[in-house]
Write an enzyme that holds these catalytic residues in place. Sequence first.
Site, PDB file in Angstrom:
ATOM      1  N   ARG A   1       5.006 -13.046   9.463  1.00  0.00           N
ATOM      2  CA  ARG A   1       5.690 -11.801   9.154  1.00  0.00           C
ATOM      3  C   ARG A   1       7.000 -11.725   9.927  1.00  0.00           C
ATOM      4  O   ARG A   1       7.196 -12.381  10.941  1.00  0.00           O
ATOM      5  CB  ARG A   1       4.802 -10.589   9.412  1.00  0.00           C
TER       6      ARG A   1
ATOM      7  N   GLU B   1       0.871  -1.162   0.000  1.00  0.00           N
ATOM      8  CA  GLU B   1       0.000   0.000   0.000  1.00  0.00           C
ATOM      9  C   GLU B   1       0.918   1.224   0.000  1.00  0.00           C
ATOM     10  O   GLU B   1       1.811   1.325   0.846  1.00  0.00           O
ATOM     11  CB  GLU B   1      -0.886  -0.003   1.256  1.00  0.00           C
TER      12      GLU B   1
ATOM     13  N   LYS C   1       4.327   0.932   9.370  1.00  0.00           N
ATOM     14  CA  LYS C   1       4.458   2.195   8.647  1.00  0.00           C
ATOM     15  C   LYS C   1       3.888   3.349   9.456  1.00  0.00           C
ATOM     16  O   LYS C   1       4.405   4.456   9.417  1.00  0.00           O
ATOM     17  CB  LYS C   1       3.772   2.088   7.286  1.00  0.00           C
TER      18      LYS C   1
END
Length: 543
Positions: A252, A28, A262
Amino acid sequence: MNFIDQIIEEDIRQGKNDAKVHTRFPPEPNGYLHIGHAKSICLNFGMAKKYNGLCNLRFDDTNPVKEDTEYVDSIKEDIQWLGFQWAAEYYASDYFDQLYIWAEQLIQEGLAYVDDSTQEEISKNRGVPTAPGIESPYRNRSVEENLDLFRRMRAGEFPDGSRVLRAKIDMASPNMHFRDPIMYRILHATHHRTGDKWCIYPMYDFAHGQSDSIEGITHSICTLEFEVHRPLYDWFCEALRIHHPQQIEFARLNMTYTIMSKRKMLQLVKEHHVNGWDDPRMPTICGLRRRGYTAESIRNFAEAVGVAKRDNIIDVSLLDFCAREHLNKVATRTMTVLDPVKLIIDNYPEDQVEEMEAVNNPEDPNAGTRKVPFAKELWIERADFRENADKKFYRLSIDREVRLKYAYIIKCTHIVKDDAGNITEIHCTYDPNTRSGMPDSNRKVKATIHWASVKHAKKAEIRIFDRLFAVPDPDNCEEGKTFLDNLNPESLKIQEGWVEPGLTLEKVMDTKYYQFERLGYFYADPDSTEEKLVFNKTVSLKQ
Ligand code: ATP
Ligand code: MG
């Protein structure tokens, strides 16, 4: 071979997807990429490469409020720097028209409805996994009414948040994502690519699988938090009767002393806890690059971490290990004195200068040699001299000998101190026969130290970094505290150093990766100017 390899190889063996492999990396564009994304990039592009397939770059740009082209550009730069090239560049927003058509199709088939409930009502009525939720009073609207309302949502007739489009699945499902998930929301916001064309935007679950499908993705690799979304991913592909990629989840990457979000990185930047996204203390790819980690060392790290099915935390020292291993092979050696004290060779001729031949990289015979000027007055590291040296201290002390690297063996005779008792000069004599090529050049002494000629060396700025966070798990905070309270106040120290005169701006910008002999690996920072070079410490030589 990891479990994803196994799935892919079995698919190829069975001739699934015509035995082709097509992956994608779907960031994204709402921030810069971090080391966790690097893991995902290495995995997705790596799988495509390994199985002669393709990997797309797809920007998952369905949330106009947080996204920006600045991020798109940085993401592309970082992927290429890591050494990968996408087969095609796509944007989820490229598919907004198709997604809209599919949404109408589901409405027509009675599989989607417009809900006028508020956000709060929707989440409340969704309930808890152990008990069925409550069906919305709008759930049984007619197809005609749903179509009309959805078209008017698109036409901009309703304010933000007043209505949503939901899939009509199962309000009693134990999987909360199945309890009539939201497909579209109203958002009167300008999108970085589609501008003001749309005021309704698809949710992740209604965009991701379909985007994969449109692109002919075969294996849609994502992180574990999407495991619970997979039934929905499958449901939409089935309901729309479109190509159905296989979603595969892996754990992850988490790393000690680091945050990997982020949103939090943005906060660090916006609130000036660091000097931008590429601050060398940041876990961003651009930060790691500026710190002096090589792309190869990051790829090796991703490989060493492996592919897990369960969440775990990787020790940041593994990344440093991978950096050292690669930098040892490629970094150009140079002598820099960081904490100088003056060494005076009393029996060396006053104005004599010799050019000492130094090896650029002992690991790489092709790296050649360079000349380093040697003179009567030198800088050496303060720590390489000890006035009261015990038996275990092998370096310089009064009446003891060391070798000056690439030059002579010297013997300390006496020292000079200032009124405060600090050593200001170390005096020594040298043995002319011990220079390389001379009769006693092989004479052994216990230590070799580096040096810089006072007359010739250039002053440089050296930035020494410590961990950005003081604790291994910065996200784990006490009541009332945030990850910011775990910042390490000592994470940046700026020092001066004396570097070889041969290091010109042009040269260091070209070479970039250095080993300051005996001190560590250093990277030429882009802040460097002709007047002042700037180096970032990447890692020390040893753990
Ligand atoms: P953040 O939480 O930092 O915003 P994200 O997961 O929302 O990260 P995306 O841009 O959606 O960021 O991520 C792109 C891809 O990278 C996704 O497939 C995601 O699963 C993967 N990814 C993100 N973080 C990690 C991580 N720590 N380890 C491995 N893969 C990751
Ligand atoms: Mg995300």
